[in-house]
Write a protein that holds these residues in place. Structure first.
Motif, PDB file in Angstrom:
ATOM      1  N   ARG A 114      -9.294  13.083  17.838  1.00 42.78           N
ATOM      2  CA  ARG A 114      -8.119  12.511  17.170  1.00 42.78           C
ATOM      3  C   ARG A 114      -8.260  10.991  17.212  1.00 42.78           C
ATOM      4  NH1 ARG A 114      -2.932  14.114  15.772  1.00 42.78           N
ATOM      5  NH2 ARG A 114      -1.380  12.450  15.670  1.00 42.78           N
ATOM      6  N   VAL A 115      -8.226  10.371  16.057  1.00 45.56           N
ATOM      7  CA  VAL A 115      -8.353   8.922  15.932  1.00 45.56           C
ATOM      8  C   VAL A 115      -7.111   8.379  15.249  1.00 45.56           C
ATOM      9  CG1 VAL A 115      -9.729   7.015  15.034  1.00 45.56           C
ATOM     10  CG2 VAL A 115     -10.864   9.109  15.802  1.00 45.56           C
ATOM     11  N   LYS A 116      -6.518   7.348  15.822  1.00 44.46           N
ATOM     12  CA  LYS A 116      -5.304   6.746  15.255  1.00 44.46           C
ATOM     13  C   LYS A 116      -5.550   5.272  14.983  1.00 44.46           C
ATOM     14  CE  LYS A 116      -1.256   7.775  16.954  1.00 44.46           C
ATOM     15  NZ  LYS A 116      -0.506   8.292  15.773  1.00 44.46           N
ATOM     16  N   ASN A 117      -5.297   4.853  13.748  1.00 38.42           N
ATOM     17  CA  ASN A 117      -5.324   3.446  13.378  1.00 38.42           C
ATOM     18  C   ASN A 117      -3.879   2.989  13.241  1.00 38.42           C
ATOM     19  OD1 ASN A 117      -5.288   1.263  10.993  1.00 38.42           O
ATOM     20  ND2 ASN A 117      -7.265   1.134  12.026  1.00 38.42           N
ATOM     21  N   LYS A 118      -3.470   2.042  14.076  1.00 37.62           N
ATOM     22  CA  LYS A 118      -2.063   1.651  14.122  1.00 37.62           C
ATOM     23  C   LYS A 118      -1.918   0.139  14.146  1.00 37.62           C
ATOM     24  CE  LYS A 118       0.103   1.989  18.015  1.00 37.62           C
ATOM     25  NZ  LYS A 118       0.745   2.472  19.242  1.00 37.62           N
ATOM     26  N   VAL A 119      -0.778  -0.321  13.675  1.00 40.44           N
ATOM     27  CA  VAL A 119      -0.437  -1.739  13.698  1.00 40.44           C
ATOM     28  C   VAL A 119       0.731  -1.938  14.656  1.00 40.44           C
ATOM     29  CG1 VAL A 119       0.301  -3.750  12.371  1.00 40.44           C
ATOM     30  CG2 VAL A 119      -1.194  -2.039  11.306  1.00 40.44           C
ATOM     31  N   ASP A 120       0.512  -2.749  15.702  1.00 44.36           N
ATOM     32  CA  ASP A 120       1.593  -3.112  16.616  1.00 44.36           C
ATOM     33  C   ASP A 120       2.239  -4.407  16.134  1.00 44.36           C
ATOM     34  OD1 ASP A 120       1.080  -0.957  18.311  1.00 44.36           O
ATOM     35  OD2 ASP A 120      -0.409  -2.076  19.459  1.00 44.36           O
ATOM     36  N   TYR A 121       3.566  -4.392  16.064  1.00 44.00           N
ATOM     37  CA  TYR A 121       4.316  -5.556  15.569  1.00 44.00           C
ATOM     38  C   TYR A 121       5.052  -6.228  16.720  1.00 44.00           C
ATOM     39  CZ  TYR A 121       3.594  -3.564  10.914  1.00 44.00           C
ATOM     40  OH  TYR A 121       3.041  -3.069   9.762  1.00 44.00           O
ATOM     41  N   GLU A 122       4.972  -7.548  16.767  1.00 39.50           N
ATOM     42  CA  GLU A 122       5.757  -8.286  17.750  1.00 39.50           C
ATOM     43  C   GLU A 122       7.237  -8.144  17.435  1.00 39.50           C
ATOM     44  OE1 GLU A 122       6.130 -12.882  19.335  1.00 39.50           O
ATOM     45  OE2 GLU A 122       4.192 -12.158  18.587  1.00 39.50           O
ATOM     46  N   VAL A 123       7.556  -8.169  16.151  1.00 37.57           N
ATOM     47  CA  VAL A 123       8.913  -7.890  15.673  1.00 37.57           C
ATOM     48  C   VAL A 123       8.795  -6.823  14.592  1.00 37.57           C
ATOM     49  CG1 VAL A 123      10.979  -8.792  14.567  1.00 37.57           C
ATOM     50  CG2 VAL A 123       9.677 -10.244  16.149  1.00 37.57           C
ATOM     51  N   THR A 124       9.334  -5.661  14.850  1.00 38.06           N
ATOM     52  CA  THR A 124       9.187  -4.551  13.911  1.00 38.06           C
ATOM     53  C   THR A 124       9.905  -4.872  12.602  1.00 38.06           C
ATOM     54  OG1 THR A 124       9.129  -2.993  15.747  1.00 38.06           O
ATOM     55  CG2 THR A 124       9.568  -2.092  13.548  1.00 38.06           C
ATOM     56  N   PRO A 125       9.225  -4.753  11.453  1.00 39.64           N
ATOM     57  CA  PRO A 125       9.865  -5.024  10.161  1.00 39.64           C
ATOM     58  C   PRO A 125      11.054  -4.095   9.916  1.00 39.64           C
ATOM     59  CG  PRO A 125       7.475  -4.908   9.927  1.00 39.64           C
ATOM     60  CD  PRO A 125       7.800  -4.433  11.314  1.00 39.64           C
ATOM     61  N   PHE A 126      11.967  -4.545   9.081  1.00 38.24           N
ATOM     62  CA  PHE A 126      13.187  -3.795   8.790  1.00 38.24           C
ATOM     63  C   PHE A 126      12.872  -2.404   8.245  1.00 38.24           C
ATOM     64  CE2 PHE A 126      16.562  -2.581   5.768  1.00 38.24           C
ATOM     65  CZ  PHE A 126      17.619  -2.483   6.665  1.00 38.24           C
ATOM     66  N   LEU A 127      11.836  -2.320   7.397  1.00 39.60           N
ATOM     67  CA  LEU A 127      11.470  -1.039   6.802  1.00 39.60           C
ATOM     68  C   LEU A 127      10.453  -0.257   7.639  1.00 39.60           C
ATOM     69  CD1 LEU A 127      11.243  -2.066   3.030  1.00 39.60           C
ATOM     70  CD2 LEU A 127      13.143  -0.946   4.240  1.00 39.60           C
ATOM     71  N   GLY A 128      10.152  -0.756   8.816  1.00 38.53           N
ATOM     72  CA  GLY A 128       9.308  -0.004   9.719  1.00 38.53           C
ATOM     73  C   GLY A 128       7.844  -0.357   9.729  1.00 38.53           C
ATOM     74  N   GLY A 129       7.373  -1.171   8.797  1.00 31.88           N
ATOM     75  CA  GLY A 129       5.973  -1.572   8.790  1.00 31.88           C
ATOM     76  C   GLY A 129       5.041  -0.505   8.251  1.00 31.88           C
ATOM     77  N   ARG A 130       3.752  -0.765   8.365  1.00 32.12           N
ATOM     78  CA  ARG A 130       2.747   0.174   7.853  1.00 32.12           C
ATOM     79  C   ARG A 130       2.656   1.415   8.728  1.00 32.12           C
ATOM     80  NH1 ARG A 130      -3.424   0.178   9.000  1.00 32.12           N
ATOM     81  NH2 ARG A 130      -2.534   1.738  10.414  1.00 32.12           N
TER      82      ARG A 130
END
Length: 421
Positions: free
Chosen positions: A293-309
């Motif tokens: 299982r491989v996960k490509n994820k984006v961690d946000y310092e401030v999560t965007p209003f719409l949740g990000g990618r």
């Protein structure tokens, strides 16, 4: 005076050589005649002139891209290397390993970089501490438990899909003039510290590895250059633990690679890999298996209003077998992967809701002419669904500016010779 200096230099070199317990030149030269054929198809239906105002469209059928090549590394990766060990006494040993990739089919790549491995280590009863560029713990399960060893057209889809997600974002980590390092941490990582358990643990083995990003930090963040991937990309941390005893070998590994970052956007992109592999040698046949299982994820310092990618997940499995036949070895494997893009449901384009997936069947035979020389043949076929675009190698799938073509099948073969020294 000059003669004295030369004599002293010669004595120094001789002293170093005599202290070395062993120095070995080794390598592999592997060449094959390989063929690749990748087919893409227009899946849109033909629309004839009509009275309903629906735009007409003529289906364009399928387009095949193919290539025949004299390739390298179809059975084992072509390489040349130097390794040595010095016995320090008291159970301690110092070692080095310098290994370079070579492209013997055209001679364009040789000992320009030791990109395959460049390490120095200290080992003893405590295990081994290894410094430099080396294989990552998470890659080992992909290759050890694949009958084709992630080489040639038979390479399993777990490796092919995971390597895509593990690629660095652009601009990638600086590598100067080198072209074969710094684009990914999936197979190997640079600037690493590794620890390996000692071999006397009753069959248990393991390793841990940390790779430095080697980025410049600024004591006041406002002076940080506004350049993507300049602060954290290149960092790797991972480990592997297993058990091998008699016919059984089983191992689990986990690794996290930082593949991108944007300081001012406050984002860090990571590829996290978890896999479990095993093999069992029954004698007449050896079975292989792996789940991943491989996960490509984006961690946000401030999560965007719409949740990000959304995260991108790739799950897959591999089943394989090898059967010794006299001086030869029959090899076969089946692998399957599925992508989950975690997108919201699309009511207007239901086709976008299907998860891309692919499966692959590979068959091969190796005939050993000696312990060092072998002839081999491999054939393989990949079937893609729902927009997955994996191949056995060769040219990319065809597509036009309108994006009308969808990847479908990919077939290939390798017929070659491998000589090790």
């Amino acid at each position: 005076m000059k003669k004295s200096l030369v004599a002293l230099a010669a004595l120094a070199v001789a002293g170093v050589a005599s202290a070395q317990s062993s120095v070995t030149l080794f390598g592999v030269v592997d060449a094959s005649i390989s063929g690749y054929s990748n087919t893409a198809r227009d899946e849109r239906a033909t629309v004839f002139p009509n009275a309903f105002g629906i735009p007409t469209y003529l289906n364009q059928g399928s387009v095949k891209t193919s290539r025949t090549a004299l390739a390298n590394s179809g059975y084992n990766s072509s390489r040349i290397g130097f390794r040595g060990t010095e016995d320090l006494g008291g159970g301690l040993a110092a070692s080095f390993w310098l290994e370079a990739p070579i492209t013997n089919d055209d001679g364009q790549e040789g000992i320009a970089t030791f990109a395959r491995r460049s390490t120095v280590s200290l080992s003893g009863g405590f295990g081994e501490i290894r410094l430099g560029r080396d294989y990552t713990p998470t890659f080992w399960n992909d290759t050890v438990f694949d009958p084709f060893g992630t080489n040639g057209v038979g390479t399993n889809l777990i490796f092919a899909s995971s390597a895509q997600l593990g690629a660095f974002g652009t601009p990638a980590a600086s590598t100067g003039a080198a072209t074969n390092v710094g684009s990914s941490n999936y197979v190997r990582a640079s600037n690493t510290i590794g620890y390996f358990l000692p071999p006397n643990l009753g069959g248990f083995y393991g390793q841990f590895q940390y790779g430095f990003a080697e980025k410049t930090k600024y004591s006041s963040g406002i002076f940080t250059p506004n350049v993507a991937n300049s602060q954290r990309q290149g960092r790797y941390v991972g480990g592997r633990f297993g058990y091998a005893n008699g016919p059984l070998d089983v191992a689990v590994s986990y690794g996290s690679s930082t593949v991108g970052d944007d300081y001012y956007a406050g984002t860090t992109t990571k590829t996290n890999t978890l896999n479990l592999g095993a093999s069992y040698d029954f004698g007449p046949a050896k079975l292989f298996g792996e789940v991943s299982r491989v996960k490509n994820k984006v961690d946000y310092e401030v999560t965007p209003f719409l949740g990000g990618r959304p995260d991108i997940d790739v799950t897959g499995y591999l089943l394989g077998v090898t059967v010794p036949v006299g001086a030869g070895l029959i090899r076969a494997s089946y692998s399957r992967v599925k992508y989950d893009r975690n997108l919201p449901f699309d009511f207007f384009n239901p086709a976008n809701n299907a998860d891309p997936k692919a499966n692959k069947l590979a068959l091969g035979y190796v005939h050993n002419l000696s312990k060092r020389t072998a002839l081999y043949a491999t054939i393989a076929r990949v079937s893609n669904k729902n927009g997955a675009g994996l191949t056995v190698g060769g040219p990319a799938f065809y597509n036009n500016a309108a994006g009308a073509f969808t990847p479908k099948s990919s077939t290939g073969y390798d017929f070659g010779i491998r000589h090790a020294f």
